[in-house]
Design a protein around this motif. Structure first.
Motif, PDB file in Angstrom:
ATOM      1  N   SER A 125      -3.902  17.817  -6.508  1.00 22.26           N
ATOM      2  CA  SER A 125      -3.882  16.373  -6.280  1.00 22.26           C
ATOM      3  C   SER A 125      -2.460  15.819  -6.370  1.00 22.26           C
ATOM      4  O   SER A 125      -2.139  14.835  -5.703  1.00 22.26           O
ATOM      5  N   ALA A 126      -1.601  16.457  -7.138  1.00 16.24           N
ATOM      6  CA  ALA A 126      -0.197  16.014  -7.191  1.00 16.24           C
ATOM      7  C   ALA A 126       0.463  16.223  -5.827  1.00 16.24           C
ATOM      8  O   ALA A 126       1.208  15.364  -5.347  1.00 16.24           O
ATOM      9  N   PHE A 127       0.175  17.343  -5.189  1.00 15.33           N
ATOM     10  CA  PHE A 127       0.728  17.610  -3.854  1.00 15.33           C
ATOM     11  C   PHE A 127       0.166  16.629  -2.827  1.00 15.33           C
ATOM     12  O   PHE A 127       0.883  16.139  -1.964  1.00 15.33           O
ATOM     13  N   ILE A 161       9.028  18.421   4.844  1.00 14.51           N
ATOM     14  CA  ILE A 161       8.182  18.423   3.646  1.00 14.51           C
ATOM     15  C   ILE A 161       6.737  18.052   3.992  1.00 14.51           C
ATOM     16  O   ILE A 161       5.795  18.626   3.435  1.00 14.51           O
ATOM     17  N   THR A 162       6.567  17.114   4.926  1.00 15.22           N
ATOM     18  CA  THR A 162       5.191  16.726   5.295  1.00 15.22           C
ATOM     19  C   THR A 162       4.432  17.909   5.907  1.00 15.22           C
ATOM     20  O   THR A 162       3.215  17.939   5.888  1.00 15.22           O
ATOM     21  N   LYS A 163       5.166  18.854   6.488  1.00 16.49           N
ATOM     22  CA  LYS A 163       4.499  20.032   7.059  1.00 16.49           C
ATOM     23  C   LYS A 163       4.241  21.097   5.993  1.00 16.49           C
ATOM     24  O   LYS A 163       3.286  21.872   6.101  1.00 16.49           O
ATOM     25  N   ALA A 164       5.097  21.147   4.997  1.00 15.11           N
ATOM     26  CA  ALA A 164       4.973  22.183   3.956  1.00 15.11           C
ATOM     27  C   ALA A 164       3.903  21.825   2.913  1.00 15.11           C
ATOM     28  O   ALA A 164       3.182  22.710   2.427  1.00 15.11           O
ATOM     29  N   THR A 184       5.392  10.709   0.593  1.00  9.25           N
ATOM     30  CA  THR A 184       6.414  11.177   1.540  1.00  9.25           C
ATOM     31  C   THR A 184       6.324  10.422   2.865  1.00  9.25           C
ATOM     32  O   THR A 184       7.349  10.058   3.448  1.00  9.25           O
ATOM     33  N   ASN A 185       5.109  10.175   3.318  1.00  2.77           N
ATOM     34  CA  ASN A 185       4.961   9.401   4.553  1.00  2.77           C
ATOM     35  C   ASN A 185       5.530   7.994   4.416  1.00  2.77           C
ATOM     36  O   ASN A 185       6.137   7.463   5.352  1.00  2.77           O
ATOM     37  N   GLN A 186       5.369   7.402   3.238  1.00  8.75           N
ATOM     38  CA  GLN A 186       5.958   6.077   3.005  1.00  8.75           C
ATOM     39  C   GLN A 186       7.484   6.158   2.963  1.00  8.75           C
ATOM     40  O   GLN A 186       8.189   5.263   3.422  1.00  8.75           O
ATOM     41  N   GLN A 187       7.981   7.256   2.409  1.00  7.81           N
ATOM     42  CA  GLN A 187       9.435   7.439   2.326  1.00  7.81           C
ATOM     43  C   GLN A 187      10.043   7.574   3.719  1.00  7.81           C
ATOM     44  O   GLN A 187      11.131   7.063   3.983  1.00  7.81           O
ATOM     45  N   ILE A 188       9.321   8.249   4.607  1.00  6.65           N
ATOM     46  CA  ILE A 188       9.766   8.380   5.998  1.00  6.65           C
ATOM     47  C   ILE A 188       9.823   6.997   6.652  1.00  6.65           C
ATOM     48  O   ILE A 188      10.793   6.665   7.336  1.00  6.65           O
ATOM     49  N   GLN A 189       8.807   6.197   6.388  1.00  7.83           N
ATOM     50  CA  GLN A 189       8.791   4.842   6.948  1.00  7.83           C
ATOM     51  C   GLN A 189       9.965   4.002   6.442  1.00  7.83           C
ATOM     52  O   GLN A 189      10.558   3.236   7.196  1.00  7.83           O
ATOM     53  N   ARG A 190      10.305   4.182   5.177  1.00 13.07           N
ATOM     54  CA  ARG A 190      11.446   3.441   4.619  1.00 13.07           C
ATOM     55  C   ARG A 190      12.731   3.818   5.347  1.00 13.07           C
ATOM     56  O   ARG A 190      13.547   2.964   5.682  1.00 13.07           O
ATOM     57  N   LEU A 217       2.235  13.856  -0.654  1.00  8.57           N
ATOM     58  CA  LEU A 217       2.228  13.817   0.813  1.00  8.57           C
ATOM     59  C   LEU A 217       2.135  12.364   1.295  1.00  8.57           C
ATOM     60  O   LEU A 217       2.858  11.956   2.206  1.00  8.57           O
ATOM     61  N   GLU A 218       1.267  11.589   0.647  1.00  7.64           N
ATOM     62  CA  GLU A 218       1.139  10.173   0.999  1.00  7.64           C
ATOM     63  C   GLU A 218       2.444   9.429   0.725  1.00  7.64           C
ATOM     64  O   GLU A 218       2.913   8.644   1.543  1.00  7.64           O
TER      65      GLU A 218
END
Ligand SMILES: [Fe+2]
Length: 166
Positions: free
Chosen positions: A42-44, A24-27, A51-57, A48-49
């Motif tokens: 701006s929603a996308f 998803i971070t690439k799409a 999603t990066n936090q979700q990956i860290q979780r 993206l931000e």
């Protein structure tokens, strides 16, 4: 990978989500570029931000268990993204494209909502209280994103797309 226990399944599902999030971070940057509505762009960007936090979780959860989050390819997300890219390859009215981008993004969100809902429940059952909290947090965010996309569609994008009919 053997699925002999609920814990095995929990790991497998978490790895699926981890790979899905990476995809998803690439799409998302491509979707951001393709979107015309500033609200949608701006929603996308915001997602993206998030999603990066979700990956860290997810990395945090794996680290606590002494396991690696890698090793699985989420084929479902590959397919959802592939369809989205096919859509983005089409020419047409910008508002109609925005509506199509929302339809694609909501498919992504719903896949994630299903995955995080299951993992949150398994974590609770397995007594992984901290992980359950983190997964619930992500689940809430995915649901909020879905609701936000609905709002953008209903309040502006779909109405604009309707005008293209005239
Ligand atoms: Fe996500």
């Amino acid at each position: 990978m053997k699925l002999n226990s609920l814990n095995d399944l929990y790991m497998e599902e978490l790895r699926d989500l981890y790979n899905a999030e990476k995809q998803i971070t690439k799409a998302l940057p491509k979707m951001m570029k393709k979107a015309t509505s500033p609200e949608l762009k701006s929603a996308f960007e915001e997602h993206l931000e998030v999603t990066n936090q979700q990956i860290q979780r997810l990395e945090q959860i794996f680290e606590k268990m002494g396991k690696k989050p890698t090793g699985k390819v989420c084929k479902a997300m590959q397919g959802i993204i592939e369809e989205g890219e096919e859509t983005m390859g089409h020419e047409g009215d910008p508002a109609v494209m925005d509506a199509a981008l929302i339809a694609a993004a909501q498919r992504v969100e719903h896949y994630e909502i299903a995955g995080y809902g299951c993992c949150r429940t398994y974590a609770k059952m397995l007594g992984e209280t901290e992980a359950a909290k983190l997964l619930q947090q992500t689940l809430d965010e995915e649901e909020q994103t879905d609701a936000k996309l609905n709002k953008i569609a209903e309040s502006s994008v779909n109405k604009q797309a309707m005008k293209a009919n005239a």
